[in-house]
Design a protein around this motif. Structure first.
Motif, PDB file in Angstrom:
ATOM      1  N   THR A  22       0.867  -1.171   0.000  1.00 40.27           N
ATOM      2  CA  THR A  22       0.000   0.000   0.000  1.00 40.27           C
ATOM      3  C   THR A  22       0.905   1.222   0.000  1.00 40.27           C
ATOM      4  OG1 THR A  22      -1.675  -1.147   1.308  1.00 40.27           O
ATOM      5  CG2 THR A  22      -1.816   1.246   1.249  1.00 40.27           C
ATOM      6  N   TYR A  24       0.884   4.979   1.131  1.00 41.40           N
ATOM      7  CA  TYR A  24       0.177   5.995   1.899  1.00 41.40           C
ATOM      8  C   TYR A  24       0.685   7.364   1.485  1.00 41.40           C
ATOM      9  CZ  TYR A  24      -1.835   2.465   4.913  1.00 41.40           C
ATOM     10  OH  TYR A  24      -2.546   1.394   5.382  1.00 41.40           O
ATOM     11  N   VAL A  26       0.734  10.982   2.730  1.00 47.82           N
ATOM     12  CA  VAL A  26       0.503  11.815   3.901  1.00 47.82           C
ATOM     13  C   VAL A  26       0.413  13.250   3.395  1.00 47.82           C
ATOM     14  CG1 VAL A  26       1.353  12.487   6.167  1.00 47.82           C
ATOM     15  CG2 VAL A  26       1.793  10.171   5.310  1.00 47.82           C
ATOM     16  N   LYS A  57      -3.583   5.099  -0.455  1.00 46.53           N
ATOM     17  CA  LYS A  57      -4.464   5.509   0.638  1.00 46.53           C
ATOM     18  C   LYS A  57      -3.933   6.832   1.154  1.00 46.53           C
ATOM     19  CE  LYS A  57      -6.038   1.002   2.084  1.00 46.53           C
ATOM     20  NZ  LYS A  57      -6.275   0.090   3.198  1.00 46.53           N
ATOM     21  N   ARG A  58      -4.826   7.759   1.429  1.00 46.06           N
ATOM     22  CA  ARG A  58      -4.440   9.084   1.894  1.00 46.06           C
ATOM     23  C   ARG A  58      -4.683   9.209   3.391  1.00 46.06           C
ATOM     24  NH1 ARG A  58      -4.784  13.229  -2.329  1.00 46.06           N
ATOM     25  NH2 ARG A  58      -4.999  12.200  -4.321  1.00 46.06           N
ATOM     26  N   ILE A  59      -3.741   9.876   4.075  1.00 42.26           N
ATOM     27  CA  ILE A  59      -3.946  10.194   5.481  1.00 42.26           C
ATOM     28  C   ILE A  59      -3.446  11.609   5.740  1.00 42.26           C
ATOM     29  CG2 ILE A  59      -3.901   7.812   6.307  1.00 42.26           C
ATOM     30  CD1 ILE A  59      -1.072   8.262   7.277  1.00 42.26           C
ATOM     31  N   VAL A  65      -1.531   7.071  12.527  1.00 42.83           N
ATOM     32  CA  VAL A  65      -1.279   6.043  11.522  1.00 42.83           C
ATOM     33  C   VAL A  65      -2.374   4.994  11.672  1.00 42.83           C
ATOM     34  CG1 VAL A  65       0.383   4.290  10.786  1.00 42.83           C
ATOM     35  CG2 VAL A  65       1.190   6.511  11.578  1.00 42.83           C
ATOM     36  N   VAL A  69      -0.673  -0.589  11.030  1.00 39.82           N
ATOM     37  CA  VAL A  69       0.362  -0.057  10.146  1.00 39.82           C
ATOM     38  C   VAL A  69       1.439   0.594  11.000  1.00 39.82           C
ATOM     39  CG1 VAL A  69       0.851   1.645   8.338  1.00 39.82           C
ATOM     40  CG2 VAL A  69      -1.269   0.316   8.260  1.00 39.82           C
ATOM     41  N   GLU A  89       6.419  -0.290   7.131  1.00 41.64           N
ATOM     42  CA  GLU A  89       7.052   0.605   6.165  1.00 41.64           C
ATOM     43  C   GLU A  89       8.287  -0.060   5.555  1.00 41.64           C
ATOM     44  OE1 GLU A  89       9.455   4.832   5.946  1.00 41.64           O
ATOM     45  OE2 GLU A  89       7.945   4.597   7.518  1.00 41.64           O
ATOM     46  N   ARG A  92      10.073   5.133   1.499  1.00 44.07           N
ATOM     47  CA  ARG A  92       9.370   6.412   1.595  1.00 44.07           C
ATOM     48  C   ARG A  92       9.967   7.408   0.616  1.00 44.07           C
ATOM     49  NH1 ARG A  92       8.595   9.462   7.175  1.00 44.07           N
ATOM     50  NH2 ARG A  92       7.938   7.384   7.719  1.00 44.07           N
TER      51      ARG A  92
END
Length: 118
Positions: A22, A24, A26, A57-59, A65, A69, A89, A92
């Motif tokens: 996935t 993410y 941020v 996926k957006r956060i 978190v 995850v 993780e 990044r």
């Protein structure tokens, strides 16, 4: 304005199967680089090999978190793209310097993590 772009791979996966990764994103309200990513990449991401290998996926930067995850460290600025495999993780990207850089760095990160791009 300075854009910081960093690529980190925290661990390397061995075999990857569909759905194990996935990505993410941020983000935070008012982030001009998040808006630029949305305009240049956002609508197409899910249609690419990278998007199929690591659904987005957006956060929010200030949100917790998601349960199950683990990030190596809390993101400090936006956008930060955190690649997660099986809840951990594995890489990044920090910052966004344009779509040409994004795609190259994302492909490199996914490949190092063991993702299959089809």
């Amino acid at each position: 304005m300075t854009v910081v772009l960093a690529l980190g791979v925290c661990g390397v996966g061995t075999a990857a199967w569909a759905g194990s990764f996935t990505l993410y994103m941020v983000e935070q309200a008012g982030c001009i680089y998040c808006e630029r990513w949305d305009a240049e990449v956002g609508d197409a991401y899910h249609l690419t090999a990278e998007g199929r290998a690591a659904p987005l996926k957006r956060i929010d930067l200030r949100a917790e978190v998601p349960e199950g995850v683990t990030f190596v460290r809390r993101p400090a600025f936006t956008p930060t793209f955190v690649l997660v495999e099986d809840g951990q993780e594995v890489g990044r990207l920090e910052g966004y310097a344009g779509e040409d850089f994004f795609w190259v760095l994302l492909e490199e990160m996914l490949t190092k993590a063991g993702a299959t791009l089809e």
